[in-house]
Design an enzyme around this catalytic site. Structure first.
Site, mmCIF file in Angstrom:
data_model
loop_
_atom_site.group_PDB
_atom_site.id
_atom_site.type_symbol
_atom_site.label_atom_id
_atom_site.label_comp_id
_atom_site.label_asym_id
_atom_site.label_seq_id
_atom_site.Cartn_x
_atom_site.Cartn_y
_atom_site.Cartn_z
ATOM 1 N N GLU A 1 15.526 12.060 -12.901
ATOM 2 C CA GLU A 1 14.495 12.649 -13.753
ATOM 3 C C GLU A 1 13.097 12.380 -13.194
ATOM 4 O OE1 GLU A 1 14.559 14.552 -16.570
ATOM 5 O OE2 GLU A 1 16.725 14.686 -16.804
ATOM 6 N N TYR B 1 10.325 7.739 -25.146
ATOM 7 C CA TYR B 1 10.959 7.747 -23.814
ATOM 8 C C TYR B 1 11.375 9.193 -23.501
ATOM 9 C CZ TYR B 1 11.388 2.819 -25.082
ATOM 10 O OH TYR B 1 11.125 1.549 -25.506
ATOM 11 N N LYS C 1 5.440 22.045 -11.291
ATOM 12 C CA LYS C 1 6.845 21.832 -11.660
ATOM 13 C C LYS C 1 7.004 22.083 -13.156
ATOM 14 C CE LYS C 1 10.031 17.878 -11.955
ATOM 15 N NZ LYS C 1 10.227 16.456 -11.583
ATOM 16 N N LEU D 1 8.442 -0.085 -7.020
ATOM 17 C CA LEU D 1 9.823 -0.439 -6.688
ATOM 18 C C LEU D 1 10.067 -1.941 -6.806
ATOM 19 C CD1 LEU D 1 10.326 1.915 -3.594
ATOM 20 C CD2 LEU D 1 11.151 2.278 -5.925
ATOM 21 N N GLY E 1 0.815 -1.220 0.000
ATOM 22 C CA GLY E 1 0.000 0.000 0.000
ATOM 23 C C GLY E 1 0.843 1.262 0.000
HETATM 24 C C1 LIG Z 1 15.655 8.425 -2.697
HETATM 25 C C2 LIG Z 1 14.441 8.240 -3.534
HETATM 26 C C3 LIG Z 1 13.871 9.323 -4.182
HETATM 27 C C4 LIG Z 1 12.763 9.164 -4.994
HETATM 28 N N1 LIG Z 1 12.266 10.226 -5.689
HETATM 29 C C5 LIG Z 1 11.246 10.039 -6.551
HETATM 30 C C6 LIG Z 1 10.714 11.106 -7.311
HETATM 31 O O1 LIG Z 1 11.143 12.246 -7.206
HETATM 32 N N2 LIG Z 1 9.699 10.840 -8.154
HETATM 33 C C7 LIG Z 1 9.161 9.600 -8.292
HETATM 34 O O2 LIG Z 1 8.248 9.405 -9.105
HETATM 35 N N3 LIG Z 1 9.612 8.583 -7.547
HETATM 36 C C8 LIG Z 1 10.632 8.755 -6.698
HETATM 37 N N4 LIG Z 1 11.083 7.711 -5.955
HETATM 38 C C9 LIG Z 1 10.402 6.426 -6.052
HETATM 39 C C10 LIG Z 1 9.119 6.424 -5.237
HETATM 40 O O3 LIG Z 1 9.413 6.668 -3.891
HETATM 41 C C11 LIG Z 1 8.440 5.085 -5.378
HETATM 42 O O4 LIG Z 1 8.386 4.714 -6.713
HETATM 43 C C12 LIG Z 1 7.029 5.170 -4.887
HETATM 44 O O5 LIG Z 1 6.982 5.673 -3.592
HETATM 45 C C13 LIG Z 1 6.359 3.827 -4.915
HETATM 46 O O6 LIG Z 1 6.916 2.977 -3.976
HETATM 47 P P1 LIG Z 1 6.242 1.564 -3.803
HETATM 48 O O7 LIG Z 1 4.798 1.740 -3.526
HETATM 49 O O8 LIG Z 1 6.625 0.700 -4.934
HETATM 50 O O9 LIG Z 1 6.987 0.961 -2.510
HETATM 51 P P2 LIG Z 1 6.874 1.360 -0.969
HETATM 52 O O10 LIG Z 1 6.545 2.759 -0.727
HETATM 53 O O11 LIG Z 1 8.122 0.809 -0.343
HETATM 54 O O12 LIG Z 1 5.629 0.496 -0.446
HETATM 55 C C14 LIG Z 1 5.737 -0.888 -0.219
HETATM 56 C C15 LIG Z 1 4.449 -1.386 0.398
HETATM 57 O O13 LIG Z 1 4.538 -2.805 0.516
HETATM 58 C C16 LIG Z 1 4.110 -3.186 1.806
HETATM 59 N N5 LIG Z 1 4.769 -4.418 2.198
HETATM 60 C C17 LIG Z 1 6.103 -4.672 2.213
HETATM 61 N N6 LIG Z 1 6.309 -5.918 2.712
HETATM 62 C C18 LIG Z 1 5.077 -6.429 2.983
HETATM 63 C C19 LIG Z 1 4.632 -7.664 3.510
HETATM 64 N N7 LIG Z 1 5.477 -8.631 3.876
HETATM 65 N N8 LIG Z 1 3.293 -7.840 3.655
HETATM 66 C C20 LIG Z 1 2.401 -6.896 3.300
HETATM 67 N N9 LIG Z 1 2.769 -5.713 2.798
HETATM 68 C C21 LIG Z 1 4.102 -5.494 2.643
HETATM 69 C C22 LIG Z 1 4.483 -2.029 2.717
HETATM 70 O O14 LIG Z 1 3.700 -2.034 3.902
HETATM 71 C C23 LIG Z 1 4.168 -0.841 1.803
HETATM 72 O O15 LIG Z 1 2.793 -0.547 1.934
HETATM 73 C C24 LIG Z 1 12.179 7.875 -5.124
HETATM 74 C C25 LIG Z 1 12.722 6.785 -4.434
HETATM 75 C C26 LIG Z 1 13.850 6.950 -3.658
HETATM 76 C C27 LIG Z 1 14.440 5.756 -2.965
#
Ligand SMILES: Cc1cc2nc3c(=O)[nH]c(=O)nc-3n(C[C@H](O)[C@H](O)[C@H](O)COP(=O)(O)OP(=O)(O)OC[C@H]3O[C@@H](n4cnc5c(N)ncnc54)[C@H](O)[C@@H]3O)c2cc1C
Length: 506
Positions: free
Chosen positions: A345, A445, A81, A336, A15
């Site tokens: 970017e 792209y 932006k 991720l 989430g």
């Molecule tokens: C330094 C940094 C800067 C960034 N800057 C940008 C930016 O400027 N622009 C941009 O578009 N993106 C950026 N990103 C990427 C962005 O943060 C992510 O793409 C976005 O937040 C999506 O993350 P996510 O939902 O894939 O993962 P997460 O936010 O890590 O969410 C993972 C989810 O999985 C759940 N989960 C994990 N393990 C379990 C389990 N065992 N059981 C049940 N649930 C579980 C967690 O509870 C959480 O809800 C950046 C990332 C980093 C590291």
């Protein structure tokens, strides 16, 4: 597709922004067709909590869902932006900083002139070829203007957003649940496979077994389903992108809110500065092979002007690369879990939106066979590799020599993709870069203008032999045109305050 051919139950693990962005998109499209969508989120594992910048594609996401800016932006402390500026990547006089603009209808007037002047500069004509001089977005950013013209102005600039990542996740969750997406707070311990190797169910720490027909892995870097359960291979980008760590901290913002992300080169990486309505988000993306986390935090504190002040910094680890198949059997990886490019970017949410959006097309057409899967994976891999190349090009064209980090980054040209090699070769030979990009089919792209902005913005002009007769477009006319265009735009803070009032009145 007939509703009976759609998966009946889709279970999204995770989430974070990726999980809720996908849940809302799929909830909006599929719940009315009888599909049950559930998001499972661990109470023990937080979201990554960073990711504050978008590309222009995010506007389309909200537009397609019928969500207006005055609704979501104030709730997520969001700002406009106009682009990203890159100070200190190049040491070449006149090119110490440049901005990669979001493209605008108005650029149809200045882009051809820009390209012509870049070609003239390549042939020794003494003319300013820094993109900042030519595009409306750079002018808006410099003057703190919102990229929103009045209704009567017929030319609309493209723009992205800055936002609080945590608040955006909460907002998307609220909207997804309002359209019928279910939410379960439980920690997934295992994925159970059937005899065909597909995920049949997941087990949770709370003792439940949850079944579904299709699973979406949004579990972040842990990639619970796509990598851990299905053993999908991971393709690392570490040979061309060295950064594996980041540290982030907030700083106060004043009355003036810039409309630009600043991505300034630092000693062993680069620092972002992102304006929100209530604070700046700052961060340092660096390589732990070249600088320790303590030294990186010290450098970021100095860079952000907070020194030893009592401001909490967050340290993060990053895994750069992508899975070989984003769609494997009955699992789609989004966010991720499918891969990550460093945020130079700000493309992660773009890739999330693209991955989920493309798959929805396959789903709705009922194209779920092996051929469709292979085509889909090729397409998404293309997006990842194409965006990687554009980011790699920043490092290969840097001219800093102050640390081993920057020297190492400028080397290793043998490791870059063939596509990027051909782009560099075309540029060095002064040939038609637009034709090369179109020939490679990679303009979706990054468009041709973005490549010119990057390669000329860094001041990487090949020595093609002087030809001062090469025609150049008049800078005075361009200055006059952009100056007059900018008169149509208003102060950023004023526009954002107006949104708050519209929201309160709604
Ligand atoms: C330094 C940094 C800067 C960034 N800057 C940008 C930016 O400027 N622009 C941009 O578009 N993106 C950026 N990103 C990427 C962005 O943060 C992510 O793409 C976005 O937040 C999506 O993350 P996510 O939902 O894939 O993962 P997460 O936010 O890590 O969410 C993972 C989810 O999985 C759940 N989960 C994990 N393990 C379990 C389990 N065992 N059981 C049940 N649930 C579980 C967690 O509870 C959480 O809800 C950046 C990332 C980093 C590291």
């Amino acid at each position: 597709m007939s509703p009976s051919a759609l998966p009946k139950r889709i279970l999204i693990v995770g989430g974070g922004s990726a999980g809720w962005m996908t849940a809302l998109m799929y909830g909006d499209a599929l719940i009315k067709k009888g599909v049950e969508i559930t998001v499972v989120e661990s109470p023990n594992v937080g979201t990554i909590g960073v990711g504050e910048g978008s590309t222009a594609l995010l506007k389309r996401y909200f537009d397609e869902l019928g969500i207006v800016e005055s609704e979501w932006m104030p709730e997520c402390h969001a700002t406009y932006k106009a682009g990203i500026s890159f100070p200190n990547w190049s040491t070449r006089p006149g090119y110490e900083s440049y901005m990669h603009p979001f493209w605008s209808m108005l650029d149809h007037v200045t882009l051809p002139a820009y390209i012509q002047n870049v070609h003239a500069r390549q042939r020794g004509v003494d003319i300013d070829a820094n993109p900042d001089r030519y595009f409306i977005a750079s002018k808006l950013a410099r003057q703190g203007l919102a990229p929103l013209p009045p209704e009567s102005f017929p030319f609309h600039p493209g723009y992205g957003y800055h936002f609080d990542a945590g608040l955006l996740g909460k907002y998307l969750q609220k909207k997804a649940m309002a359209c019928g997406v279910r939410h379960k707070s439980c920690h997934v311990t295992e994925a159970n496979l059937d005899v065909a190797g597909r995920v049949a169910s997941i087990s949770t720490m709370e003792g439940e077994t949850l079944e579904a027909d299709f699973f979406i892995d949004c579990s972040g870097f842990s990639a619970l389903l796509i990598e851990k359960a299905l053993k999908t291979p991971f393709v690392s980008y570490a040979d061309v992108l060295f950064n594996d760590s980041a540290v982030a901290l907030p700083t106060p913002i004043g009355e003036t809110i810039p409309t630009v992300t600043v991505s300034a080169a630092l000693s062993h990486g680069w620092g972002w500065k992102i304006p929100l309505t209530d604070r700046f988000g700052n961060g340092y993306v660096y390589s732990s092979s070249f600088i320790s986390s303590d030294a990186a935090e010290r450098e970021l504190r100095e860079h952000a002007g907070v020194g030893d002040a009592d401001v909490q910094a967050r340290h993060l680890k990053m895994k750069l690369g992508r899975v070989a198949q984003h769609w494997n059997r009955n699992v789609l990886a989004v966010g991720l879990s499918q891969g990550f490019l460093e945020p130079l970017e700000a493309t992660a949410l773009y890739l999330t939106q693209t991955t989920a959006g493309l798959f929805l097309v396959y789903l709705e057409k009922g194209e779920l066979g092996e051929q469709a899967q292979a085509a889909y994976n090729r397409e998404v891999n293309g997006y990842f590799d194409g965006h990687r190349d554009y980011i790699v090009a920043h490092y290969k064209t840097n001219t800093r020599t102050d640390t081993d980090y920057w020297r190492a980054n400028a080397m290793g040209l043998d490791k870059i993709s063939d596509s990027l090699k051909r782009i560099f070769q075309t540029w060095i030979e002064g040939k038609d870069l637009g034709a090369e990009i179109r020939h490679q089919g990679i303009e979706h792209y990054y468009p041709v203008g973005s490549w010119y902005a990057l390669l000329a913005g860094m001041g990487t002009f090949p020595q093609l032999g002087a030809d001062a007769r090469q025609p150049a477009e008049s800078l005075a006319q361009i200055d006059d045109f952009t100056r007059r265009c900018v008169l149509n735009f208003r102060d950023h803070r004023t526009v954002l305050n107006e949104q708050v009032r519209m929201r309160e009145a709604a």
